[in-house]
Write an enzyme that holds these catalytic residues in place. Structure first.
Site, PDB file in Angstrom:
ATOM      1  N   ASP A  82       9.488   3.905  -0.325  1.00 38.36           N
ATOM      2  CA  ASP A  82       8.379   4.465   0.436  1.00 38.36           C
ATOM      3  C   ASP A  82       8.665   4.183   1.906  1.00 38.36           C
ATOM      4  O   ASP A  82       8.478   3.071   2.396  1.00 38.36           O
ATOM      5  CB  ASP A  82       7.058   3.808  -0.006  1.00 38.36           C
ATOM      6  N   LYS A 115       3.697  10.251   8.063  1.00 36.68           N
ATOM      7  CA  LYS A 115       3.414   9.719   9.404  1.00 36.68           C
ATOM      8  C   LYS A 115       4.342  10.340  10.461  1.00 36.68           C
ATOM      9  O   LYS A 115       4.222  11.517  10.736  1.00 36.68           O
ATOM     10  CB  LYS A 115       3.503   8.197   9.390  1.00 36.68           C
ATOM     11  N   TYR A 156       0.854  -1.187   0.000  1.00 38.45           N
ATOM     12  CA  TYR A 156       0.000   0.000   0.000  1.00 38.45           C
ATOM     13  C   TYR A 156       0.887   1.233   0.000  1.00 38.45           C
ATOM     14  O   TYR A 156       1.833   1.329   0.798  1.00 38.45           O
ATOM     15  CB  TYR A 156      -0.902   0.002   1.250  1.00 38.45           C
TER      16      TYR A 156
HETATM   17  C1  LIG Z   1       3.701   2.606   3.233  1.00 37.69           C
HETATM   18  C2  LIG Z   1       2.664   3.658   3.116  1.00 37.69           C
HETATM   19  N1  LIG Z   1       2.761   4.556   2.132  1.00 37.69           N
HETATM   20  C3  LIG Z   1       1.860   5.543   1.978  1.00 37.69           C
HETATM   21  C4  LIG Z   1       0.792   5.637   2.832  1.00 37.69           C
HETATM   22  C5  LIG Z   1      -0.207   6.730   2.653  1.00 37.69           C
HETATM   23  O1  LIG Z   1      -0.073   7.661   3.666  1.00 37.69           O
HETATM   24  P1  LIG Z   1      -1.287   8.652   4.028  1.00 37.69           P
HETATM   25  O2  LIG Z   1      -2.321   7.837   4.719  1.00 37.69           O
HETATM   26  O3  LIG Z   1      -0.642   9.687   4.902  1.00 37.69           O
HETATM   27  O4  LIG Z   1      -1.769   9.218   2.739  1.00 37.69           O
HETATM   28  C6  LIG Z   1       0.647   4.719   3.878  1.00 37.69           C
HETATM   29  C7  LIG Z   1      -0.488   4.804   4.811  1.00 37.69           C
HETATM   30  O5  LIG Z   1      -0.727   3.964   5.625  1.00 37.69           O
HETATM   31  C8  LIG Z   1       1.597   3.697   4.014  1.00 37.69           C
HETATM   32  O6  LIG Z   1       1.502   2.766   4.976  1.00 37.69           O
END
Ligand SMILES: Cc1ncc(COP(=O)(O)O)c(C=O)c1O
Length: 459
Positions: free
Chosen positions: A269, A297, A167
């Site tokens: 990521d 985060k 994700y």
């Molecule tokens: C690995 C990863 N990338 C991107 C995101 C997206 O972040 P946001 O919820 O701040 O848009 C998340 C959200 O859980 C994530 O776990």
């Protein structure tokens, strides 16, 4: 230990009984949450503010948090291992963050002009992650969207490679094969690209090529077959939306080499891993330098912010305007004040030593209970993050993870919740986060609840 089929069926039947019992206890403890949910359903879609807050048996409404604890609207206190889905590595209402934000709020919170804190934060991220230049955004979704746009803008190629079961937020290019079902995934040697939501055009789905984690052979074949078509590869260096799956030795080095050979940009990521698996995220911890790092985060110290870092060549595409990285709230002063406090005052060497100590306590305590009660489970943990993986076999990619029965993690979640420890909902996909304010007692409470769960399953 390996559990035979008959024993597995018996354990699953026992889990069904325990879930029913624990859900009754859970609901009896949450009357005010129930009332708020009923009211919210009239004005909030689904009664919540994000679909990930829709949890079984019902969403828990929170009143406040301090240190390692949160308190729900029914007045029940929990050790918080949810951490706002991994955003609260500083813990709640940390005095340094409260002071920084209070000072900033009184001086105005938004100008859409840069403030000095943004430089301090960028300098600190450069030092930690070894990438020279940074930009800010407001969520992980925006950070990975910028990464995908940048990779396409720089190479002029249309496709991206993404891991099966990963994700990266909710923009179209990455809403592919996030949590595909077993009957949709196709052959392991060339996984299908499966849209994860309605409304993603087929043309976009086809531009996202899927590969399994921890498999350089399949990646090499895909890059060969897609020669000249792939702009970049986006991955979590430690998979953290499938429990926790660690990279096998040599995997990250191998994909760095393969992507470079094919002129494919590499983006990590680190929305979840950054600042939680070590001071410089997985990038510094594993010593493999990507072209782009995405953070969100925990980088915001509890406020909504994200960052994208890159090599000089990559970030030149932004500086020159070839890729327009923009946003009204990018580098918002309030968020930058919180990020500055988080990075320069809270997430220091002491915090990382604390993460190591708490992780060791949690892993050892749970492993002992697993051995004693002969459960098909093991622990996977790194830095401030970890989870119980309910499998007696190692899990090395999404297909292994998919085989785990969801009832295990849901039942465990309920035992923790009713025992005063708040883990993230969504069971097996998520993991714990400890913060700079968690204590040994918090870790011991988690272990005690796990012991009760393990004994009850075998009871
Ligand atoms: C690995 C990863 N990338 C991107 C995101 C997206 O972040 P946001 O919820 O701040 O848009 C998340 C959200 O859980 C994530 O776990």
């Amino acid at each position: 230990m390996t559990v035979d089929l008959e024993t597995t069926a018996g354990l699953l039947a026992r889990l069904d009984e325990l879930i029913a019992e624990q859900e009754r206890v859970f609901l009896a403890r949450q009357p005010r949450s129930r009332a708020l949910l009923e009211r919210a359903r009239r004005s909030l879609a689904g009664g919540v503010t994000s679909n990930w807050q829709i949890a079984r048996p019902q969403a828990v409404w929170i009143s406040h948090g301090r240190g390692s604890k949160i308190v729900d609207v029914d007045g029940t206190e929990y050790v918080d291992l949810h951490g706002g889905y991994g955003a609260m590595a500083v813990g709640h209402a940390h005095p340094s963050v409260v002071a920084a934000v209070s000072e900033r709020v009184a001086k105005g919170t938004h100008f859409a002009q840069p403030t000095e804190d943004a430089i301090v934060v960028a300098e600190e991220l450069s030092r930690r992650f070894g990438l020279p230049q940074w930009r800010f955004a407001n969520s992980g979704t925006e950070a990975t969207m910028d990464a995908v746009h940048l990779m396409r803008a720089i190479t002029g190629r249309p496709k991206i490679v993404k891991l099966e079961g990963a994700y990266h937020g909710h923009h179209d290019s990455v809403q592919v094969s996030v949590y595909p079902a077993a009957d949709e995934i196709g052959p392991r040697s060339r996984p299908n690209s499966v849209p994860s939501s309605a409304g993603i055009p087929t043309e976009i789905v086809e531009l996202t090529v899927i590969t399994p984690f921890n498999d350089l052979e399949v990646l090499a074949e895909i890059l060969e077959a897609e020669r000249g078509q792939v702009a970049g590869m986006l991955l979590e260096p430690v998979m953290m939306n499938a429990g926790v799956i660690l990279p096998e030795p040599g995997y990250l080095e191998g994909l760095r080499e393969l992507t470079s050979r094919h002129g494919v940009l590499l983006a990590f990521d680190e929305v979840k891993t950054g600042l939680t698996v070590g001071p410089g995220g997985a990038t510094a911890r594993f010593g493999v330098r990507p072209d782009i790092v995405c953070l969100a985060k925990s980088v915001g110290g509890g406020l909504a912010t994200a960052a994208i870092g890159g090599s000089a060549e990559v970030m030149q595409a932004i500086a020159s305007g070839r890729y327009e990285q923009v946003g009204t709230f990018n580098g918002n002063p309030l968020a930058m004040a919180a990020a500055r406090a988080a990075l320069t005052e809270v997430l220091n060497d002491d915090a990382y030593a604390r993460f190591d100590r708490l992780r060791a306590l949690m892993v050892a305590g749970c492993q002992a209970a697993i051995a004693e009660h002969e459960l098909p489970a093991h622990l996977v943990a790194i830095g401030a993050k970890g989870c119980v993986t309910f499998s007696d076999q190692p899990v090395r990619d999404f297909r292994d993870f998919l085989r785990i029965d969801d009832r295990w993690s849901h039942c465990h979640w309920l035992f923790q919740h009713n025992g005063g420890v708040f883990l993230p909902p969504w069971g097996k996909a998520e993991q714990w986060l400890v913060s700079a304010q968690h204590t040994d007692e918090d870790a011991e409470r988690f272990v005690a609840n796990f012991r009760s769960f393990a004994a009850a399953v075998r009871g």
